[in-house]
Design a protein around this motif. Structure first.
Motif, short mmCIF file in Angstrom:
data_model
loop_
_atom_site.label_atom_id
_atom_site.label_comp_id
_atom_site.label_asym_id
_atom_site.label_seq_id
_atom_site.Cartn_x
_atom_site.Cartn_y
_atom_site.Cartn_z
N SER A 7 0.84 -1.20 0.00
CA SER A 7 0.00 0.00 0.00
C SER A 7 0.88 1.25 0.00
O SER A 7 2.08 1.19 0.26
CB SER A 7 -0.94 0.00 1.21
N GLY A 8 0.25 2.37 -0.29
CA GLY A 8 1.00 3.61 -0.44
C GLY A 8 1.40 4.25 0.88
O GLY A 8 0.98 3.83 1.95
N SER A 9 2.18 5.29 0.77
CA SER A 9 2.67 6.02 1.95
C SER A 9 1.51 6.53 2.79
O SER A 9 0.41 6.78 2.29
CB SER A 9 3.54 7.19 1.51
N ASP A 10 1.78 6.70 4.07
CA ASP A 10 0.73 7.12 4.99
C ASP A 10 1.33 8.07 6.01
O ASP A 10 2.51 7.97 6.37
CB ASP A 10 0.13 5.90 5.67
N VAL A 11 0.50 9.01 6.47
CA VAL A 11 0.91 9.93 7.52
C VAL A 11 -0.10 9.79 8.66
O VAL A 11 -1.31 9.86 8.44
CB VAL A 11 0.93 11.39 7.03
N VAL A 20 -0.81 -1.51 7.01
CA VAL A 20 -0.06 -1.62 5.76
C VAL A 20 -0.42 -2.94 5.11
O VAL A 20 -0.42 -3.98 5.79
CB VAL A 20 1.46 -1.54 6.00
N SER A 21 -0.73 -2.91 3.83
CA SER A 21 -1.09 -4.14 3.13
C SER A 21 0.00 -4.56 2.16
O SER A 21 0.81 -3.75 1.71
CB SER A 21 -2.42 -3.98 2.39
N CYS A 22 -0.03 -5.84 1.81
CA CYS A 22 1.00 -6.45 0.96
C CYS A 22 0.29 -7.47 0.07
O CYS A 22 -0.04 -8.57 0.54
CB CYS A 22 2.05 -7.09 1.85
N LYS A 23 0.02 -7.09 -1.16
CA LYS A 23 -0.71 -7.96 -2.09
C LYS A 23 0.28 -8.85 -2.83
O LYS A 23 1.17 -8.36 -3.54
CB LYS A 23 -1.49 -7.09 -3.08
N ALA A 24 0.12 -10.17 -2.68
CA ALA A 24 1.02 -11.13 -3.30
C ALA A 24 0.43 -11.70 -4.57
O ALA A 24 -0.78 -11.91 -4.68
CB ALA A 24 1.31 -12.26 -2.32
N TYR A 108 11.78 -12.75 -1.82
CA TYR A 108 11.19 -11.64 -2.56
C TYR A 108 10.67 -10.61 -1.58
O TYR A 108 10.07 -10.96 -0.56
CB TYR A 108 10.05 -12.12 -3.47
N TRP A 109 10.91 -9.34 -1.92
CA TRP A 109 10.53 -8.25 -1.05
C TRP A 109 9.56 -7.30 -1.75
O TRP A 109 9.64 -7.11 -2.96
CB TRP A 109 11.77 -7.45 -0.62
N GLY A 110 8.68 -6.70 -0.96
CA GLY A 110 7.87 -5.61 -1.47
C GLY A 110 8.73 -4.37 -1.63
O GLY A 110 9.88 -4.32 -1.21
N HIS A 111 8.14 -3.34 -2.23
CA HIS A 111 8.87 -2.10 -2.51
C HIS A 111 8.97 -1.19 -1.29
O HIS A 111 9.71 -0.22 -1.30
CB HIS A 111 8.19 -1.34 -3.66
N GLY A 112 8.21 -1.51 -0.26
CA GLY A 112 8.27 -0.70 0.95
C GLY A 112 7.15 0.33 1.01
O GLY A 112 6.70 0.85 -0.01
N THR A 113 6.71 0.62 2.23
CA THR A 113 5.68 1.62 2.49
C THR A 113 6.19 2.59 3.54
O THR A 113 6.53 2.16 4.65
CB THR A 113 4.38 0.96 3.00
N LEU A 114 6.26 3.86 3.20
CA LEU A 114 6.71 4.87 4.16
C LEU A 114 5.55 5.27 5.06
O LEU A 114 4.51 5.72 4.58
CB LEU A 114 7.26 6.09 3.44
N VAL A 115 5.75 5.07 6.35
CA VAL A 115 4.79 5.54 7.34
C VAL A 115 5.45 6.67 8.13
O VAL A 115 6.52 6.48 8.71
CB VAL A 115 4.37 4.40 8.29
N THR A 116 4.83 7.82 8.09
CA THR A 116 5.34 8.99 8.80
C THR A 116 4.42 9.30 9.96
O THR A 116 3.20 9.42 9.77
CB THR A 116 5.45 10.20 7.87
#
Lengths: 119, 111
Positions: A7-11, A20-24, A108-116
């Motif tokens: 899922s996308g970045s979140d504040v 945070v979600s991770c679609k495989a 295998y890794w996801g691209h990462g999700t920035l949580v601020t």
């Protein structure tokens, strides 16, 4: 091909919770476990926990003192990480990663999700 | 569970070999053959380079090799190339309530 799309970045504000979600895709979701790992800005990797997508068994890092919960939705082939009582120290990039059966590594890794976390 | 200890930085010239150490205890590195190594370029997700101490995944260059002696694991990069410049992390299974731990990370610089 194997893909983990997060899922996308979140504040969030301090004290709030985040999901945070991770679609495989590209493999049989229930045959593997999913690790969650985070990386604070300029810092190293920190293991959060993992969940066996087939059995639902999970383990967590003691560092999070019960603030983290991992779940999966097998029909949606998606893993979720919930983190509560956020503080500024939880600001980080959160990664999901696939763990092959019977192994201890993440191939295998996801691209990462920035949580601020900021007021 | 404390992080495994790695040197903060290691450098070498192209063509040289370098070795990164990963020191733990008998409760983690020394107690299991479950040490893995990951490479991370800036802004990118980690990439698996070595698993179970010395095994290379398909597609990883044979210039990367792993070993272990006692409580210390090592990653050796032979014939160093510019593209090897990255951060490297070890990880190990542990006997503690937190079953996995990462190393502190090492920045490799190609001079």
């Amino acid at each position: 091909q194997v893909q983990l799309v997060q899922s996308g970045s979140d504040v969030k504000k301090p004290g709030a919770s985040v999901k945070v979600s991770c679609k495989a895709s590209g493999y049989t979701f229930t045959n593997y476990a999913i690790h969650w790992v985070r990386q604070a800005p300029g810092q190293g990797l920190e293991w959060i926990g993992w969940i066996n997508a087939g059995t639902g068994d999970r383990q967590y890092s003691q560092t999070f003192h019960g603030r983290v919960t991992l779940n999966t939705n097998t029909s949606a082939t998606t893993a979720y990480m919930y983190l509560s009582s956020l503080t500024s120290e939880d600001t980080a990039v959160y990664y999901c990663a696939r763990n092959p059966p019977g192994s201890t590594w993440a191939d295998y890794w996801g691209h990462g999700t920035l949580v601020t976390v900021s007021s | 569970q404390s992080a495994l200890t790695q040197p903060a930085s290691v450098s070498g010239s192209p063509g040289q070999s370098i070795t990164i150490s990963c020191t733990g205890t008998s409760s983690d590195v020394g107690g299991y053959n479950y040490v893995s190594w990951y490479q991370q370029h800036p802004g990118k997700a980690p990439k698996l380079m070595i698993y179970e101490v010395s095994n290379r995944p398909s597609g990883v260059s044979n210039r990367f090799s792993g070993s272990k002696s006692g409580n210390t694991a090592s990653l050796t990069i032979s014939r160093l190339q510019a593209e090897d410049e990255a951060d490297y992390y070890c990880t190990s299974k542990t006997i503690s309530a937190t079953p996995y731990v990462f190393g502190t990370g090492t920045t490799v610089t190609v001079l």
